[in-house]
Scaffold this motif. Structure first.
Motif, mmCIF file in Angstrom:
data_model
loop_
_atom_site.group_PDB
_atom_site.id
_atom_site.type_symbol
_atom_site.label_atom_id
_atom_site.label_comp_id
_atom_site.label_asym_id
_atom_site.label_seq_id
_atom_site.Cartn_x
_atom_site.Cartn_y
_atom_site.Cartn_z
ATOM 1 N N GLN A 36 0.818 -1.324 0.022
ATOM 2 C CA GLN A 36 -0.093 -0.031 0.152
ATOM 3 C C GLN A 36 1.023 1.296 -0.159
ATOM 4 O O GLN A 36 0.232 2.307 -0.636
ATOM 5 C CB GLN A 36 -1.011 -0.226 1.313
ATOM 6 C CG GLN A 36 -2.082 -1.103 1.159
ATOM 7 C CD GLN A 36 -2.668 -1.031 0.028
ATOM 8 O OE1 GLN A 36 -3.232 -0.182 -0.702
ATOM 9 N NE2 GLN A 36 -3.256 -2.332 -0.436
ATOM 10 N N PRO A 65 -7.688 -1.955 0.684
ATOM 11 C CA PRO A 65 -6.822 -2.407 1.154
ATOM 12 C C PRO A 65 -7.182 -3.692 2.083
ATOM 13 O O PRO A 65 -8.197 -3.656 2.647
ATOM 14 C CB PRO A 65 -6.009 -1.424 1.841
ATOM 15 C CG PRO A 65 -7.061 -0.425 2.328
ATOM 16 C CD PRO A 65 -8.056 -0.453 1.091
ATOM 17 N N ASP A 107 -5.749 -6.363 -2.987
ATOM 18 C CA ASP A 107 -4.665 -6.252 -2.903
ATOM 19 C C ASP A 107 -3.916 -6.882 -4.249
ATOM 20 O O ASP A 107 -2.877 -6.600 -4.844
ATOM 21 C CB ASP A 107 -4.015 -7.192 -1.819
ATOM 22 C CG ASP A 107 -4.078 -6.529 -0.334
ATOM 23 O OD1 ASP A 107 -4.394 -5.383 -0.298
ATOM 24 O OD2 ASP A 107 -3.993 -7.423 0.464
#
Length: 250
Positions: free
Chosen positions: A132, A146, A152
């Protein structure tokens, strides 16, 4: 670039969600993207999901109570087929590969975007290398939540595309296959870490710390080895810096 690759160079972007980060933990969700299609499946792990893991992934033991185990599942066989002649792409790939191996799977080839990011950041200017952080550092624009496997994977693919462009710029004249082979090679050897991202020497060059506080490096190496020797990048870096192992700079 990521879709419709020729045989042997198909990329499978993968992320696992797990019961925890310990040596006995197992996966409870697997997600991958191949040929533009995202697959997400939950599984009942052989050990309980920890509260810490639930607080991050929001996958609870109740949610997977009636799911099949991953080992021996149709999903496992499908993923094995994809990986048999493709390339797994993951961030901190050693973790995901370890989880797959714990379920009885092997991964013939992989690309690790964590090691690639560190390798391509030749001046070690990026403070953190988690997925991230890289997303926002590189200014990658994607719609993805996230700490969800599919979110992801979407970020992972975008980060890979950015790193591929960086690698291609440095490897002018090389084919896509040659660049991917180079990425695989980087992913299969320990990274040399230049700056401390933690502790009392945070932000300092490791080589500078070796001159002013060698004892700290010796202590850190002992600690890493006593923890089981799983942190290959730091062990490699510290051994080279302390002169215990030969190695080339990036």
């Amino acid at each position: 670039m990521t879709g419709g690759q020729g045989s042997g160079y198909r990329l499978i972007f993968l992320d696992t969600e797990t019961t925890g980060n310990g040596p006995n933990d197992r996966l409870c969700q697997v997600c991958w993207k191949a040929d533009g299609v995202i697959t997400v499946k939950n599984f009942k792990p052989p050990v309980p999901i920890s509260v810490k893991a639930m607080s991050i992934t929001h996958i609870t033991n109740e949610m997977v109570a009636h799911e099949p185990p991953f080992a021996g599942s149709e999903t496992m066989r499908e993923l094995e087929t994809l990986l048999s002649d493709g390339i797994l792409v993951a961030h901190n790939a050693a973790f995901d590969i370890g989880m797959l191996k714990a379920e009885g799977m092997s991964v013939p080839r992989h690309i690790d975007t964590l090691r690639l990011a560190r390798y391509l950041d030749t001046e070690q200017e990026i403070p953190e290398y988690n997925l991230q952080y890289l997303r926002y550092h590189f200014g990658v624009r994607v719609e993805a939540l996230p700490h969800s496997a599919d979110g992801d994977v979407i970020v992972l693919e975008a980060i890979f595309e950015h790193l591929y462009a960086m690698a291609a710029a440095k490897a002018a004249g090389k084919s896509r296959e040659e660049i991917l082979d180079g990425m695989i090679a980087v992913s299969n050897r320990p990274s040399l870490i230049r700056r401390f991202p933690f502790g009392k020497h945070s932000g300092e060059l490791v080589t500078d710390v070796a001159k002013t506080d060698r004892g700290y490096l010796e202590w850190l190496l002992r600690s890493k080895l006593e923890d089981g020797g799983d942190d290959a990048d730091w062990i490699y870096t510290l051994r080279i810096t302390l002169g215990e192992q030969e190695g080339a700079a990036l």
